[in-house]
Design a protein around this motif. Sequence first.
Motif, PDB file in Angstrom:
ATOM      1  N   ALA A 221       0.164  -0.712  11.517  1.00  0.00           N
ATOM      2  CA  ALA A 221       0.798  -0.256  10.281  1.00  0.00           C
ATOM      3  C   ALA A 221      -0.208  -0.187   9.140  1.00  0.00           C
ATOM      4  CB  ALA A 221       1.965  -1.164   9.918  1.00  0.00           C
ATOM      5  N   LEU A 222      -1.106  -1.160   9.089  1.00  0.00           N
ATOM      6  CA  LEU A 222      -2.141  -1.139   8.060  1.00  0.00           C
ATOM      7  C   LEU A 222      -3.095   0.034   8.275  1.00  0.00           C
ATOM      8  CD1 LEU A 222      -3.249  -4.824   7.376  1.00  0.00           C
ATOM      9  CD2 LEU A 222      -2.227  -3.208   5.774  1.00  0.00           C
ATOM     10  N   ARG A 223      -3.478   0.254   9.512  1.00  0.00           N
ATOM     11  CA  ARG A 223      -4.408   1.357   9.791  1.00  0.00           C
ATOM     12  C   ARG A 223      -3.839   2.691   9.327  1.00  0.00           C
ATOM     13  NH1 ARG A 223      -5.034  -1.383  14.827  1.00  0.00           N
ATOM     14  NH2 ARG A 223      -3.839   0.245  15.913  1.00  0.00           N
ATOM     15  N   GLU A 224      -2.542   2.867   9.463  1.00  0.00           N
ATOM     16  CA  GLU A 224      -1.916   4.117   9.042  1.00  0.00           C
ATOM     17  C   GLU A 224      -1.970   4.308   7.526  1.00  0.00           C
ATOM     18  OE1 GLU A 224       2.034   4.202  10.552  1.00  0.00           O
ATOM     19  OE2 GLU A 224       1.419   4.347  12.666  1.00  0.00           O
ATOM     20  N   ALA A 225      -2.120   3.208   6.793  1.00  0.00           N
ATOM     21  CA  ALA A 225      -2.128   3.293   5.329  1.00  0.00           C
ATOM     22  C   ALA A 225      -3.462   3.747   4.771  1.00  0.00           C
ATOM     23  CB  ALA A 225      -1.747   1.936   4.727  1.00  0.00           C
TER      24      ALA A 225
ATOM     25  N   ILE B  59     -10.902  -9.280   6.792  1.00  0.00           N
ATOM     26  CA  ILE B  59     -11.440  -9.419   8.141  1.00  0.00           C
ATOM     27  C   ILE B  59     -10.558  -8.786   9.215  1.00  0.00           C
ATOM     28  CG2 ILE B  59     -12.668 -11.522   7.496  1.00  0.00           C
ATOM     29  CD1 ILE B  59     -10.602 -13.144   9.028  1.00  0.00           C
ATOM     30  N   LEU B  60      -9.245  -8.688   8.952  1.00  0.00           N
ATOM     31  CA  LEU B  60      -8.311  -8.286  10.007  1.00  0.00           C
ATOM     32  C   LEU B  60      -7.597  -6.977   9.713  1.00  0.00           C
ATOM     33  CD1 LEU B  60      -6.899 -11.878  10.551  1.00  0.00           C
ATOM     34  CD2 LEU B  60      -8.189 -10.580  12.259  1.00  0.00           C
TER      35      LEU B  60
ATOM     36  N   LEU C  13       0.832  -1.212   0.000  1.00  0.00           N
ATOM     37  CA  LEU C  13       0.000   0.000   0.000  1.00  0.00           C
ATOM     38  C   LEU C  13       0.864   1.259   0.000  1.00  0.00           C
ATOM     39  CD1 LEU C  13      -2.876  -1.025   2.450  1.00  0.00           C
ATOM     40  CD2 LEU C  13      -2.933  -0.919  -0.052  1.00  0.00           C
ATOM     41  N   ARG C  14       1.979   1.221   0.713  1.00  0.00           N
ATOM     42  CA  ARG C  14       2.896   2.364   0.692  1.00  0.00           C
ATOM     43  C   ARG C  14       3.502   2.541  -0.696  1.00  0.00           C
ATOM     44  NH1 ARG C  14       4.397   0.177   5.825  1.00  0.00           N
ATOM     45  NH2 ARG C  14       6.245  -0.814   4.893  1.00  0.00           N
TER      46      ARG C  14
END
Length: 213
Positions: free
Chosen positions: A122-126, A115-116, A76-77
């Motif tokens: 780190a994912l939430r920041e993306a 689901i996760l 994603l980054r």
Amino acid sequence: MQPFVIAIAGPSGSGKSLFAETLCEEVRRDAPQLGVVLIKEDAYYRDQGQIPFEDREKVNYDHPDAIEQDLLARHLRELSAGNAVESPLYDYTIHSRQSETVRIEPAAVIIVEGILLLTDAALREAFDIKFYMDTPLDICLLRRMARDLKERGRSLDSVTTQYQETVRPMYHEFIRPSVRHADMVITRGGRNRVALDVVRNMLLSVSNDEAKA
């Protein structure tokens, strides 16, 4: 143009895939000049090819450790930086990744469903915005059973055993608590017409504003 990245999270069978796929189709229809890509967290399940098949069947696939979330966050980054990525392909029938990958090009709108997604910092920041699909567990179970029996070659016994031993416990331990990280909760599943219209119009508006800038 900096892409707009959204997360659609929630329990298995909650309507995430239908919501995300419908959203992609309608944004492409209403704004064909925009690039839209859909990424599924399921593609990032860790490769289990190095262990016997019998052991693969015992893996808890509803635990965050079963997914290579750091790779998804890195992809994603990269996409946000304007670089293409090679996304894994996962074969659910053998619990292993395929040797091939799928090339994903940068796009103005990136939709990620899984689901996760909201359990990993780190994912939430993306994500620019995060949604959680809130659907009763009994409905989720029926949908998951139908999917696994039809699409993934599972037996009824294996589906119900997995639900009792991992799906339901992991929902209460990880998935449901992650709702606190959501910016918006969506009820009534993937066919919630009002929610689809709200999110679609938001994406079109944000993308148009960024294009003008």
